[in-house]
Design an enzyme around this catalytic site. Structure first.
Site, PDB file in Angstrom:
ATOM      1  N   TRP A  83       0.854  -1.185   0.000  1.00 17.86           N
ATOM      2  CA  TRP A  83       0.000   0.000   0.000  1.00 17.86           C
ATOM      3  C   TRP A  83       0.891   1.236   0.000  1.00 17.86           C
ATOM      4  O   TRP A  83       2.050   1.172   0.445  1.00 17.86           O
ATOM      5  CB  TRP A  83      -0.957  -0.002   1.198  1.00 17.86           C
ATOM      6  CG  TRP A  83      -0.286  -0.025   2.548  1.00 17.86           C
ATOM      7  CD1 TRP A  83      -0.036  -1.120   3.311  1.00 17.86           C
ATOM      8  CD2 TRP A  83       0.212   1.106   3.297  1.00 17.86           C
ATOM      9  NE1 TRP A  83       0.586  -0.758   4.480  1.00 17.86           N
ATOM     10  CE2 TRP A  83       0.749   0.600   4.503  1.00 17.86           C
ATOM     11  CE3 TRP A  83       0.258   2.485   3.074  1.00 17.86           C
ATOM     12  CZ2 TRP A  83       1.332   1.420   5.471  1.00 17.86           C
ATOM     13  CZ3 TRP A  83       0.827   3.305   4.034  1.00 17.86           C
ATOM     14  CH2 TRP A  83       1.357   2.774   5.219  1.00 17.86           C
ATOM     15  N   GLU A 126       7.403   7.721  14.249  1.00 15.33           N
ATOM     16  CA  GLU A 126       7.640   7.129  12.932  1.00 15.33           C
ATOM     17  C   GLU A 126       8.526   8.030  12.070  1.00 15.33           C
ATOM     18  O   GLU A 126       9.369   7.547  11.310  1.00 15.33           O
ATOM     19  CB  GLU A 126       6.309   6.893  12.200  1.00 15.33           C
ATOM     20  CG  GLU A 126       5.399   5.858  12.837  1.00 15.33           C
ATOM     21  CD  GLU A 126       5.850   4.416  12.570  1.00 15.33           C
ATOM     22  OE1 GLU A 126       6.786   4.193  11.792  1.00 15.33           O
ATOM     23  OE2 GLU A 126       5.242   3.511  13.176  1.00 15.33           O
ATOM     24  N   GLU A 164       8.848   1.168   6.332  1.00 14.67           N
ATOM     25  CA  GLU A 164       8.539   2.012   7.495  1.00 14.67           C
ATOM     26  C   GLU A 164       8.283   3.466   7.091  1.00 14.67           C
ATOM     27  O   GLU A 164       7.477   4.160   7.705  1.00 14.67           O
ATOM     28  CB  GLU A 164       9.696   1.970   8.503  1.00 14.67           C
ATOM     29  CG  GLU A 164       9.785   0.687   9.313  1.00 14.67           C
ATOM     30  CD  GLU A 164       8.733   0.616  10.410  1.00 14.67           C
ATOM     31  OE1 GLU A 164       8.174   1.664  10.767  1.00 14.67           O
ATOM     32  OE2 GLU A 164       8.477  -0.499  10.896  1.00 14.67           O
ATOM     33  N   HIS A 167       4.850   4.903   6.941  1.00 14.65           N
ATOM     34  CA  HIS A 167       4.020   5.087   8.145  1.00 14.65           C
ATOM     35  C   HIS A 167       3.951   6.554   8.577  1.00 14.65           C
ATOM     36  O   HIS A 167       2.862   7.109   8.735  1.00 14.65           O
ATOM     37  CB  HIS A 167       4.569   4.235   9.307  1.00 14.65           C
ATOM     38  CG  HIS A 167       4.610   2.767   9.000  1.00 14.65           C
ATOM     39  ND1 HIS A 167       5.186   1.840   9.832  1.00 14.65           N
ATOM     40  CD2 HIS A 167       4.149   2.065   7.925  1.00 14.65           C
ATOM     41  CE1 HIS A 167       5.066   0.627   9.296  1.00 14.65           C
ATOM     42  NE2 HIS A 167       4.446   0.748   8.141  1.00 14.65           N
ATOM     43  N   GLU A 217       8.980  -3.529  17.462  1.00 10.23           N
ATOM     44  CA  GLU A 217       7.998  -3.812  16.411  1.00 10.23           C
ATOM     45  C   GLU A 217       6.688  -4.286  17.042  1.00 10.23           C
ATOM     46  O   GLU A 217       5.607  -3.922  16.595  1.00 10.23           O
ATOM     47  CB  GLU A 217       8.529  -4.860  15.423  1.00 10.23           C
ATOM     48  CG  GLU A 217       9.684  -4.371  14.562  1.00 10.23           C
ATOM     49  CD  GLU A 217       9.308  -3.270  13.585  1.00 10.23           C
ATOM     50  OE1 GLU A 217       8.119  -3.012  13.362  1.00 10.23           O
ATOM     51  OE2 GLU A 217      10.229  -2.632  13.033  1.00 10.23           O
ATOM     52  N   THR A 220       5.008  -1.222  18.638  1.00  7.69           N
ATOM     53  CA  THR A 220       4.324  -0.340  17.674  1.00  7.69           C
ATOM     54  C   THR A 220       3.099  -1.033  17.082  1.00  7.69           C
ATOM     55  O   THR A 220       2.093  -0.379  16.790  1.00  7.69           O
ATOM     56  CB  THR A 220       5.266   0.148  16.541  1.00  7.69           C
ATOM     57  OG1 THR A 220       6.018  -0.952  16.062  1.00  7.69           O
ATOM     58  CG2 THR A 220       6.206   1.224  17.006  1.00  7.69           C
ATOM     59  N   ASP A 249       1.735  -3.905   9.061  1.00  7.60           N
ATOM     60  CA  ASP A 249       3.167  -3.857   8.683  1.00  7.60           C
ATOM     61  C   ASP A 249       4.041  -4.173   9.888  1.00  7.60           C
ATOM     62  O   ASP A 249       5.002  -4.935   9.801  1.00  7.60           O
ATOM     63  CB  ASP A 249       3.546  -2.435   8.221  1.00  7.60           C
ATOM     64  CG  ASP A 249       3.331  -2.219   6.727  1.00  7.60           C
ATOM     65  OD1 ASP A 249       2.796  -3.113   6.064  1.00  7.60           O
ATOM     66  OD2 ASP A 249       3.719  -1.130   6.247  1.00  7.60           O
ATOM     67  N   GLU A 250       3.723  -3.542  11.015  1.00  3.64           N
ATOM     68  CA  GLU A 250       4.552  -3.723  12.231  1.00  3.64           C
ATOM     69  C   GLU A 250       4.534  -5.194  12.644  1.00  3.64           C
ATOM     70  O   GLU A 250       5.534  -5.739  13.080  1.00  3.64           O
ATOM     71  CB  GLU A 250       4.053  -2.850  13.392  1.00  3.64           C
ATOM     72  CG  GLU A 250       3.837  -1.374  13.089  1.00  3.64           C
ATOM     73  CD  GLU A 250       5.114  -0.595  12.800  1.00  3.64           C
ATOM     74  OE1 GLU A 250       6.154  -1.199  12.522  1.00  3.64           O
ATOM     75  OE2 GLU A 250       5.039   0.650  12.826  1.00  3.64           O
ATOM     76  N   HIS A 253       6.840  -7.076  10.482  1.00  4.61           N
ATOM     77  CA  HIS A 253       8.226  -6.798  10.882  1.00  4.61           C
ATOM     78  C   HIS A 253       8.565  -7.512  12.188  1.00  4.61           C
ATOM     79  O   HIS A 253       9.676  -8.003  12.362  1.00  4.61           O
ATOM     80  CB  HIS A 253       8.446  -5.286  11.047  1.00  4.61           C
ATOM     81  CG  HIS A 253       8.286  -4.523   9.768  1.00  4.61           C
ATOM     82  ND1 HIS A 253       8.071  -3.172   9.725  1.00  4.61           N
ATOM     83  CD2 HIS A 253       8.300  -4.946   8.476  1.00  4.61           C
ATOM     84  CE1 HIS A 253       7.966  -2.784   8.468  1.00  4.61           C
ATOM     85  NE2 HIS A 253       8.096  -3.845   7.692  1.00  4.61           N
TER      86      HIS A 253
END
Ligand code: FE2
Ligand code: FE2
Length: 387
Positions: A83, A126, A164, A167, A217, A220, A249-250, A253
């Site tokens: 995205w 971020e 990252e 974000h 990670e 977050t 995403d976090e 990760h």
């Protein structure tokens, strides 16, 4: 080899050599206009330990490169499948731009001040991504030696950073368009924070760095998932979707970093448990702990207090993250450890309960004393919040 370095060393900003271990007593002189009081105090009290991993351990990371190629890089998403911030923002090229913008601003009207402060603090965290990228690249055994190295560790760090980067970008643009926050104060805070860096005692040691990042990670992930939940409660479904997609995403990760540390526990359990215990003794500091907005020396503590009050990120989450990592890495079941390793194992396994007990006591003390105060937040035009 332990190396004591003097102030003159710092003033010329000489970098330590790759394989040296250093203990640095830091009384670094920093330009007063750039740094917070907290930052300066910290510099005076600081003892810096650098390159604490014994040089022979570098071979472990060299030998794991093939493993990383096959088991780590799969957790990066191809750019074309990722995205992008524009998928969630009004399209400036579209005729419907003003209408989309109006809708966004209407939705954001319902967001309360404490939520805005937490979202801004998360966004600023971020946006300090250059510090995190730089920290990973000063870590022995996994750094990107050329800036475009084809080593799997380097490819991972660059790919992770690139993911990252979306974000802070998305949250920044959304908050800007909302019209609800003081963007200039926020921009100043970002500049201060990147200028201050971060001091989380990783010692250029990849065991410490990868444990720290695994923790962060997950932290977050929890925090963004909670800001998504609260946005939904306030009726901003688009913002809930944004925070949710960042949380996803976090999570990916977290899976990647915890997988690396899991491998380290498998091949070098003694050093891994010592590193985990060491990091927990120092306490995991948040990456944006040197935050400053030009006005409030304790803005990070105040932002954290609001996040705790709102239930977005709490001391209980800290204990739960540790518990999760203990389970993930099979810490309780480790065998064949040295006596030091066994002590570290006992310490780590008993810690979540200890943290919860201390937190319960601290909360009870706060309630008894009614020790709340109100502070102004420059990010919301100086309006006050209870912390
Ligand atoms: Fe992030
Ligand atoms: Fe992250």
């Amino acid at each position: 080899m332990a190396l004591k370095l003097n102030t003159a060393y710092f003033l010329c900003y000489k970098l330590p050599s790759k394989s040296s271990h250093g203990i640095r007593s830091s009384a670094a002189l920093m330009p007063s206009t750039l740094y917070t009081k907290t930052n300066r105090r910290q510099a005076h009290n600081n003892v810096e330990v650098t390159h604490s991993m014994p040089p022979e351990k570098i071979e472990i990371f060299e030998s794991l490169e093939g493993w990383a190629q096959h088991n780590l890089l799969m957790h990066l998403k191809p750019v074309e499948k990722c995205w992008q911030p524009m998928d969630f923002l009004p399209e400036p090229e579209s005729e419907g731009f003003y209408e989309q913008l109006q809708e966004l601003r209407e939705r954001c009207k319902e967001l309360p001040d404490d939520y805005l402060v937490v979202l801004v603090g998360d966004m600023i965290t971020e946006e300090a991504l250059p510090s995190y990228h730089s920290l990973m690249n000063s870590t022995d055994g996994i750094r990107d030696e050329t800036g475009a190295s084809l080593n799997a560790w380097a490819i991972w760090t660059r790919g992770w950073t690139a993911e990252e980067n979306r974000h802070g970008d998305l949250l920044n643009k959304y908050l800007y368009l909302s019209g609800r926050v003081d963007m200039k104060q926020i921009e100043k805070t970002i500049q201060y924070l990147i200028g201050s860096g971060m001091d989380v005692k990783l010692e250029n040691n990849p065991y410490n760095g990868l444990i720290y990042t695994s923790f962060q990670e997950r932290a977050t992930f929890i925090s963004h998932a909670n800001t998504a939940r609260v946005a939904k409660e306030h009726g901003d479904l688009k913002l809930a979707q944004i925070c949710g997609i960042i949380a996803a995403d976090e999570k990916r990760h977290e899976t990647a970093y915890t997988k690396i540390v899991e491998k380290l526990f498998e091949i070098d359990p003694d050093n891994s448990i010592l590193a985990l215990a060491g990091m927990m003794k120092k306490k995991i500091k948040m990456p944006a702990h040197l935050m400053y907005d030009g006005q409030d020396d304790k803005i990070f503590e105040h932002f954290s207090a609001v996040a705790q009050k709102l239930g977005v990120y709490t001391a209980k989450d800290y204990a739960e993250i540790l518990e999760f990592l203990i389970g993930k890495w099979g810490v309780e079941k480790l065998t064949g450890l040295s006596s030091e390793g066994r002590k570290a194992q006992d310490f780590v396994c008993g810690l979540p309960r200890k943290i919860r007990r201390l937190e319960d006591k601290a909360q009870a003390r706060m309630r008894d004393k009614k020790a709340y105060t109100t502070v102004p937040f420059s990010w919301i035009f100086g309006r006050e919040l209870r912390v």
